[in-house]
Design a protein around this motif. Sequence first.
Motif, PDB file in Angstrom:
ATOM      1  N   LYS A  26       0.819  -1.207   0.000  1.00  0.00           N
ATOM      2  CA  LYS A  26       0.000   0.000   0.000  1.00  0.00           C
ATOM      3  C   LYS A  26       0.859   1.266   0.000  1.00  0.00           C
ATOM      4  O   LYS A  26       0.523   2.259  -0.668  1.00  0.00           O
ATOM      5  CB  LYS A  26      -0.911  -0.004   1.240  1.00  0.00           C
ATOM      6  CG  LYS A  26      -2.000   1.053   1.205  1.00  0.00           C
ATOM      7  CD  LYS A  26      -3.004   0.770   0.101  1.00  0.00           C
ATOM      8  CE  LYS A  26      -4.138   1.759   0.099  1.00  0.00           C
ATOM      9  NZ  LYS A  26      -5.088   1.505  -1.002  1.00  0.00           N
ATOM     10  N   GLU A  27       1.965   1.236   0.726  1.00  0.00           N
ATOM     11  CA  GLU A  27       2.845   2.399   0.788  1.00  0.00           C
ATOM     12  C   GLU A  27       3.475   2.719  -0.563  1.00  0.00           C
ATOM     13  O   GLU A  27       3.976   3.831  -0.776  1.00  0.00           O
ATOM     14  CB  GLU A  27       3.945   2.174   1.837  1.00  0.00           C
ATOM     15  CG  GLU A  27       3.457   2.227   3.271  1.00  0.00           C
ATOM     16  CD  GLU A  27       2.885   0.891   3.748  1.00  0.00           C
ATOM     17  OE1 GLU A  27       2.666   0.758   4.964  1.00  0.00           O
ATOM     18  OE2 GLU A  27       2.662  -0.013   2.912  1.00  0.00           O
ATOM     19  N   GLU A  28       3.476   1.744  -1.472  1.00  0.00           N
ATOM     20  CA  GLU A  28       4.064   1.952  -2.802  1.00  0.00           C
ATOM     21  C   GLU A  28       3.043   2.436  -3.829  1.00  0.00           C
ATOM     22  O   GLU A  28       3.404   2.727  -4.968  1.00  0.00           O
ATOM     23  CB  GLU A  28       4.711   0.652  -3.279  1.00  0.00           C
ATOM     24  CG  GLU A  28       5.866   0.201  -2.396  1.00  0.00           C
ATOM     25  CD  GLU A  28       6.397  -1.173  -2.753  1.00  0.00           C
ATOM     26  OE1 GLU A  28       7.633  -1.336  -2.789  1.00  0.00           O
ATOM     27  OE2 GLU A  28       5.581  -2.087  -2.983  1.00  0.00           O
ATOM     28  N   GLU A  29       1.801   2.534  -3.408  1.00  0.00           N
ATOM     29  CA  GLU A  29       0.745   3.037  -4.301  1.00  0.00           C
ATOM     30  C   GLU A  29       0.710   4.566  -4.191  1.00  0.00           C
ATOM     31  O   GLU A  29      -0.181   5.149  -3.576  1.00  0.00           O
ATOM     32  CB  GLU A  29      -0.608   2.424  -3.927  1.00  0.00           C
ATOM     33  CG  GLU A  29      -1.700   2.714  -4.934  1.00  0.00           C
ATOM     34  CD  GLU A  29      -3.012   2.005  -4.608  1.00  0.00           C
ATOM     35  OE1 GLU A  29      -4.040   2.404  -5.147  1.00  0.00           O
ATOM     36  OE2 GLU A  29      -2.980   1.031  -3.810  1.00  0.00           O
ATOM     37  N   THR A  30       1.688   5.198  -4.796  1.00  0.00           N
ATOM     38  CA  THR A  30       1.869   6.643  -4.647  1.00  0.00           C
ATOM     39  C   THR A  30       1.376   7.436  -5.849  1.00  0.00           C
ATOM     40  O   THR A  30       1.516   8.656  -5.885  1.00  0.00           O
ATOM     41  CB  THR A  30       3.357   6.962  -4.428  1.00  0.00           C
ATOM     42  OG1 THR A  30       4.102   6.458  -5.551  1.00  0.00           O
ATOM     43  CG2 THR A  30       3.867   6.315  -3.143  1.00  0.00           C
ATOM     44  N   PHE A  31       0.821   6.749  -6.843  1.00  0.00           N
ATOM     45  CA  PHE A  31       0.375   7.429  -8.050  1.00  0.00           C
ATOM     46  C   PHE A  31      -0.801   6.672  -8.669  1.00  0.00           C
ATOM     47  O   PHE A  31      -1.118   5.537  -8.298  1.00  0.00           O
ATOM     48  CB  PHE A  31       1.520   7.525  -9.070  1.00  0.00           C
ATOM     49  CG  PHE A  31       1.980   6.174  -9.592  1.00  0.00           C
ATOM     50  CD1 PHE A  31       1.452   5.633 -10.750  1.00  0.00           C
ATOM     51  CD2 PHE A  31       2.951   5.454  -8.907  1.00  0.00           C
ATOM     52  CE1 PHE A  31       1.865   4.391 -11.220  1.00  0.00           C
ATOM     53  CE2 PHE A  31       3.368   4.201  -9.363  1.00  0.00           C
ATOM     54  CZ  PHE A  31       2.827   3.681 -10.521  1.00  0.00           C
ATOM     55  N   ASP A  32      -1.447   7.301  -9.616  1.00  0.00           N
ATOM     56  CA  ASP A  32      -2.489   6.681 -10.421  1.00  0.00           C
ATOM     57  C   ASP A  32      -2.327   7.199 -11.849  1.00  0.00           C
ATOM     58  O   ASP A  32      -1.557   8.139 -12.097  1.00  0.00           O
ATOM     59  CB  ASP A  32      -3.881   7.005  -9.862  1.00  0.00           C
ATOM     60  CG  ASP A  32      -4.970   6.103 -10.435  1.00  0.00           C
ATOM     61  OD1 ASP A  32      -4.633   5.132 -11.148  1.00  0.00           O
ATOM     62  OD2 ASP A  32      -6.153   6.367 -10.175  1.00  0.00           O
ATOM     63  N   PHE A  33      -3.018   6.597 -12.795  1.00  0.00           N
ATOM     64  CA  PHE A  33      -2.917   7.014 -14.194  1.00  0.00           C
ATOM     65  C   PHE A  33      -4.189   6.613 -14.924  1.00  0.00           C
ATOM     66  O   PHE A  33      -4.921   5.709 -14.502  1.00  0.00           O
ATOM     67  CB  PHE A  33      -1.689   6.378 -14.863  1.00  0.00           C
ATOM     68  CG  PHE A  33      -1.684   4.868 -14.844  1.00  0.00           C
ATOM     69  CD1 PHE A  33      -2.098   4.130 -15.944  1.00  0.00           C
ATOM     70  CD2 PHE A  33      -1.263   4.182 -13.708  1.00  0.00           C
ATOM     71  CE1 PHE A  33      -2.087   2.738 -15.919  1.00  0.00           C
ATOM     72  CE2 PHE A  33      -1.260   2.782 -13.672  1.00  0.00           C
ATOM     73  CZ  PHE A  33      -1.671   2.066 -14.780  1.00  0.00           C
ATOM     74  N   TYR A  34      -4.445   7.318 -16.023  1.00  0.00           N
ATOM     75  CA  TYR A  34      -5.630   7.025 -16.820  1.00  0.00           C
ATOM     76  C   TYR A  34      -5.378   5.801 -17.701  1.00  0.00           C
ATOM     77  O   TYR A  34      -4.355   5.713 -18.377  1.00  0.00           O
ATOM     78  CB  TYR A  34      -6.013   8.213 -17.699  1.00  0.00           C
ATOM     79  CG  TYR A  34      -7.143   7.890 -18.658  1.00  0.00           C
ATOM     80  CD1 TYR A  34      -8.453   7.823 -18.208  1.00  0.00           C
ATOM     81  CD2 TYR A  34      -6.880   7.634 -20.000  1.00  0.00           C
ATOM     82  CE1 TYR A  34      -9.492   7.507 -19.075  1.00  0.00           C
ATOM     83  CE2 TYR A  34      -7.910   7.315 -20.876  1.00  0.00           C
ATOM     84  CZ  TYR A  34      -9.205   7.260 -20.408  1.00  0.00           C
ATOM     85  OH  TYR A  34     -10.231   6.923 -21.273  1.00  0.00           O
ATOM     86  N   LEU A  35      -6.313   4.877 -17.684  1.00  0.00           N
ATOM     87  CA  LEU A  35      -6.260   3.706 -18.547  1.00  0.00           C
ATOM     88  C   LEU A  35      -7.669   3.427 -19.050  1.00  0.00           C
ATOM     89  O   LEU A  35      -8.593   3.248 -18.249  1.00  0.00           O
ATOM     90  CB  LEU A  35      -5.715   2.492 -17.778  1.00  0.00           C
ATOM     91  CG  LEU A  35      -5.385   1.251 -18.606  1.00  0.00           C
ATOM     92  CD1 LEU A  35      -4.278   1.530 -19.616  1.00  0.00           C
ATOM     93  CD2 LEU A  35      -4.962   0.098 -17.684  1.00  0.00           C
ATOM     94  N   LYS A  36      -7.834   3.428 -20.339  1.00  0.00           N
ATOM     95  CA  LYS A  36      -9.143   3.264 -20.949  1.00  0.00           C
ATOM     96  C   LYS A  36      -9.841   2.014 -20.416  1.00  0.00           C
ATOM     97  O   LYS A  36      -9.226   0.958 -20.278  1.00  0.00           O
ATOM     98  CB  LYS A  36      -9.002   3.176 -22.470  1.00  0.00           C
ATOM     99  CG  LYS A  36     -10.310   3.239 -23.232  1.00  0.00           C
ATOM    100  CD  LYS A  36     -10.063   3.247 -24.734  1.00  0.00           C
ATOM    101  CE  LYS A  36     -11.379   3.332 -25.506  1.00  0.00           C
ATOM    102  NZ  LYS A  36     -11.138   3.345 -26.976  1.00  0.00           N
ATOM    103  N   ARG A  37     -11.117   2.150 -20.091  1.00  0.00           N
ATOM    104  CA  ARG A  37     -12.005   1.085 -19.585  1.00  0.00           C
ATOM    105  C   ARG A  37     -11.744   0.753 -18.109  1.00  0.00           C
ATOM    106  O   ARG A  37     -12.372  -0.145 -17.561  1.00  0.00           O
ATOM    107  CB  ARG A  37     -11.910  -0.193 -20.433  1.00  0.00           C
ATOM    108  CG  ARG A  37     -12.314  -0.024 -21.884  1.00  0.00           C
ATOM    109  CD  ARG A  37     -12.402  -1.355 -22.594  1.00  0.00           C
ATOM    110  NE  ARG A  37     -11.165  -2.112 -22.498  1.00  0.00           N
ATOM    111  CZ  ARG A  37     -10.121  -1.932 -23.304  1.00  0.00           C
ATOM    112  NH1 ARG A  37     -10.167  -1.021 -24.255  1.00  0.00           N
ATOM    113  NH2 ARG A  37      -9.029  -2.652 -23.160  1.00  0.00           N
TER     114      ARG A  37
END
Length: 246
Positions: free
Chosen positions: A78-89
Motif C-alpha cells: 500500500k505504501e508503494e501506491e503513490t500514483f495513479d494514471f488514466y487507462l481506458k475502460r
Amino acid sequence: MEFLLAGHSHSFACGVKALGDIRVEPIESSQLPILGLMGGWKGSRTTEYWDALKENAKDKHVVLFWAGNQHNLGFMFKEEETFDFYLKRYGQTETKNVAFVPKAVVQEHFSSSFSRVKKILSELQTCDCLSITVVETPPPKGDNDFLLKFIKQSDHFLKLAEKAGINLEKLDVSSPLFRLKLWKVCQDLLKDICNEMNIRFVEVPEEMKAADGTLDKKYWANDITHANSEYGKAIVQYVYDKVLEE
C-alpha cells in the motif's frame, strides 16, 4: 501436430515442471498432444532454456508464457501506491493523496522487462515452427487479505518491504485496481510486441475473470501471484482451440 509449452513460472499451472534437467516431456495433466519444455528453473529462465526451446521448436506450435509478475515489483504494498494514471475502460483508484501521472511514464517503467522477449521471438521465427503463440498471464488476485496471509509467510516479500522502509506490523497490500491497471499495461506492451512481429497473442478470456477484471477466485493457487492447475487446464484448452481455429 504437437504443441510445445514453455516459459516462466506462469507456465507451471499448465503442467510445465520447474525442476530437473531441461527436457521435453508430454504434459501429464492434458489429453491433448501437448509437450512441455520442463526443468531448468533457477528463479527465472536461463539462456540454456531458451536455446533448448529453439532446438525443439521445429514443426511444433510453440506456446509461450512470458514473465507476468512485473506489476508486483515495487508496487505490491500500500505504501508503494503513490500514483495513479488514466487507462481506458478502467476507473480511478480510491487511494488518497496520490500523484496522477501519464500512462506513458508507466509504460516506460516496464518496457525494459520485455527487451529479451523480442530477441527470443525473433529467433523462434527462424526455427520452422508451425506457429508461435504468446499467452497473456493471469490477472492479479482481488482479495488483499488473502494475499497478505502469504506475503507474511514469504521471506522474499518481507525483505522487499523492509528494504522499502515499510513497517511490517502495519503491512498492507496495494489496491486490486492499482495492481490490475499495472498488469494491464504490462500485458498491452507484450501484445504490442506480438502485433508488430505478426505473432498470435491470446488474452485471458473474460469468463475466467471476476466482475472487476481480477482473476476468478476458483482459479487462485495458494500463493501471491499464480493461478492453479484448474486454470492451467482451461487456458491450455482455450489456446489449443484458438490455434486450431486459425
